[in-house]
Each structure stands twice: as C-alpha cells, then as structure tokens.
Write a protein that holds these residues in place. Structure first.
Motif, PDB file in Angstrom:
ATOM      1  N   GLY A 148      -3.729  10.775  -0.938  1.00  0.00           N
ATOM      2  CA  GLY A 148      -4.362  11.083   0.075  1.00  0.00           C
ATOM      3  C   GLY A 148      -4.831  10.058   0.810  1.00  0.00           C
ATOM      4  O   GLY A 148      -5.390  10.027   2.428  1.00  0.00           O
ATOM      5  N   SER A 149      -4.959   8.568   0.088  1.00  0.00           N
ATOM      6  CA  SER A 149      -4.910   8.032   0.513  1.00  0.00           C
ATOM      7  C   SER A 149      -4.517   6.408   0.255  1.00  0.00           C
ATOM      8  O   SER A 149      -3.738   6.010  -1.261  1.00  0.00           O
ATOM      9  CB  SER A 149      -7.594   7.113  -0.065  1.00  0.00           C
ATOM     10  N   PRO A 150      -4.482   5.191   0.877  1.00  0.00           N
ATOM     11  CA  PRO A 150      -3.332   4.247   0.623  1.00  0.00           C
ATOM     12  C   PRO A 150      -4.069   3.230  -0.729  1.00  0.00           C
ATOM     13  O   PRO A 150      -5.497   3.160  -0.731  1.00  0.00           O
ATOM     14  CB  PRO A 150      -3.571   3.338   2.367  1.00  0.00           C
ATOM     15  N   PHE A 151      -3.427   2.678  -1.017  1.00  0.00           N
ATOM     16  CA  PHE A 151      -3.742   1.776  -2.853  1.00  0.00           C
ATOM     17  C   PHE A 151      -2.208   0.438  -2.575  1.00  0.00           C
ATOM     18  O   PHE A 151      -1.467   1.114  -2.531  1.00  0.00           O
ATOM     19  CB  PHE A 151      -3.948   3.486  -3.546  1.00  0.00           C
ATOM     20  N   HIS A 201      -0.630  -1.579  -4.490  1.00  0.00           N
ATOM     21  CA  HIS A 201       0.603  -1.285  -5.335  1.00  0.00           C
ATOM     22  C   HIS A 201       0.640  -3.427  -6.221  1.00  0.00           C
ATOM     23  O   HIS A 201       1.363  -3.222  -7.113  1.00  0.00           O
ATOM     24  CB  HIS A 201       1.278  -0.619  -5.620  1.00  0.00           C
ATOM     25  N   TRP A 254       2.706   2.633 -10.365  1.00  0.00           N
ATOM     26  CA  TRP A 254       2.682   3.824 -10.503  1.00  0.00           C
ATOM     27  C   TRP A 254       0.788   3.024 -10.772  1.00  0.00           C
ATOM     28  O   TRP A 254       0.351   2.706 -11.314  1.00  0.00           O
ATOM     29  CB  TRP A 254       2.909   5.664 -10.730  1.00  0.00           C
ATOM     30  N   TYR A 308       0.738  -1.209  -0.136  1.00  0.00           N
ATOM     31  CA  TYR A 308      -0.485   0.140  -0.290  1.00  0.00           C
ATOM     32  C   TYR A 308       0.517   1.478  -0.231  1.00  0.00           C
ATOM     33  O   TYR A 308       1.889   1.429   0.570  1.00  0.00           O
ATOM     34  CB  TYR A 308      -1.063  -0.494   1.309  1.00  0.00           C
ATOM     35  N   ARG A 309       0.281   2.709  -0.886  1.00  0.00           N
ATOM     36  CA  ARG A 309       1.450   3.347  -0.524  1.00  0.00           C
ATOM     37  C   ARG A 309      -0.073   4.651  -1.491  1.00  0.00           C
ATOM     38  O   ARG A 309      -1.125   4.590  -1.233  1.00  0.00           O
ATOM     39  CB  ARG A 309       2.155   3.489  -1.867  1.00  0.00           C
ATOM     40  N   ASP A 310       0.331   5.925  -0.391  1.00  0.00           N
ATOM     41  CA  ASP A 310      -0.158   6.244  -0.920  1.00  0.00           C
ATOM     42  C   ASP A 310      -0.441   7.199  -1.743  1.00  0.00           C
ATOM     43  O   ASP A 310       0.478   7.608  -2.741  1.00  0.00           O
ATOM     44  CB  ASP A 310       0.560   7.946  -0.291  1.00  0.00           C
ATOM     45  N   VAL A 311      -1.781   7.548  -2.635  1.00  0.00           N
ATOM     46  CA  VAL A 311      -2.513   7.464  -4.040  1.00  0.00           C
ATOM     47  C   VAL A 311      -2.799   8.770  -3.134  1.00  0.00           C
ATOM     48  O   VAL A 311      -4.760   8.695  -2.955  1.00  0.00           O
ATOM     49  CB  VAL A 311      -2.652   7.201  -4.534  1.00  0.00           C
TER      50      VAL A 311
END
Length: 75
Positions: free
Chosen positions: A20-23, A25, A44, A15-18
């Motif tokens: 302002g929300s975790p998404f 990958h 990305w 999970y990475r910030d996208v």
C-alpha cells in the motif's frame, strides 16, 4: 572535505506499490570525493519479514590466516 561539499548523493527511482505504499526498486549512490558509484536494483521487496534470531548471532573465534576474527554462526 570542506564545509558545503557533497559527501554522497542518492537517487531513488522505479517506485512500485509495496503493502500500500510506494517503495523505490532502484537506488543509485554517488560519492564524489572518491569517484565511487553504486546501483541497487530490487526485483521484489518484503517489508518486515519474520527473521530468525540466529541470523544476527556472531561467534568469536581465533584469528585465521587472513586475520578474520568474526564469522556468522552456523544455524
């Protein structure tokens, strides 16, 4: 397939910030009934990009030698 059997299992990771929300990958999918396994890795992510309507236009054409009836329209 019997009641209660698992049709598929999906695991989300990395999970990475996208915006302002975790998404996630990284996504792994298992289909136990067929022994199928698939993994997706995203470098990305862009949420809600502007897309041309032409990307979703299909044109009907005569069937070719391989029997394909649909193709993406040229834009």
């Amino acid at each position: 397939m019997r009641a209660g059997d698992v049709e598929f299992e999906a695991r989300y990771d990395d999970y990475r910030d996208v915006a302002g929300s975790p998404f996630a990958h990284a996504i792994a999918v298992e289909l136990p009934a067929t022994g199928t396994h698939a993994e997706l890795q995203f470098q990305w992510v862009e949420l809600n990009p502007s897309l041309s309507d032409d990307l979703f236009r299909l044109e009907l054409r005569r069937r070719g030698a391989r029997g394909a009836a649909w193709r993406r329209s040229a834009s």
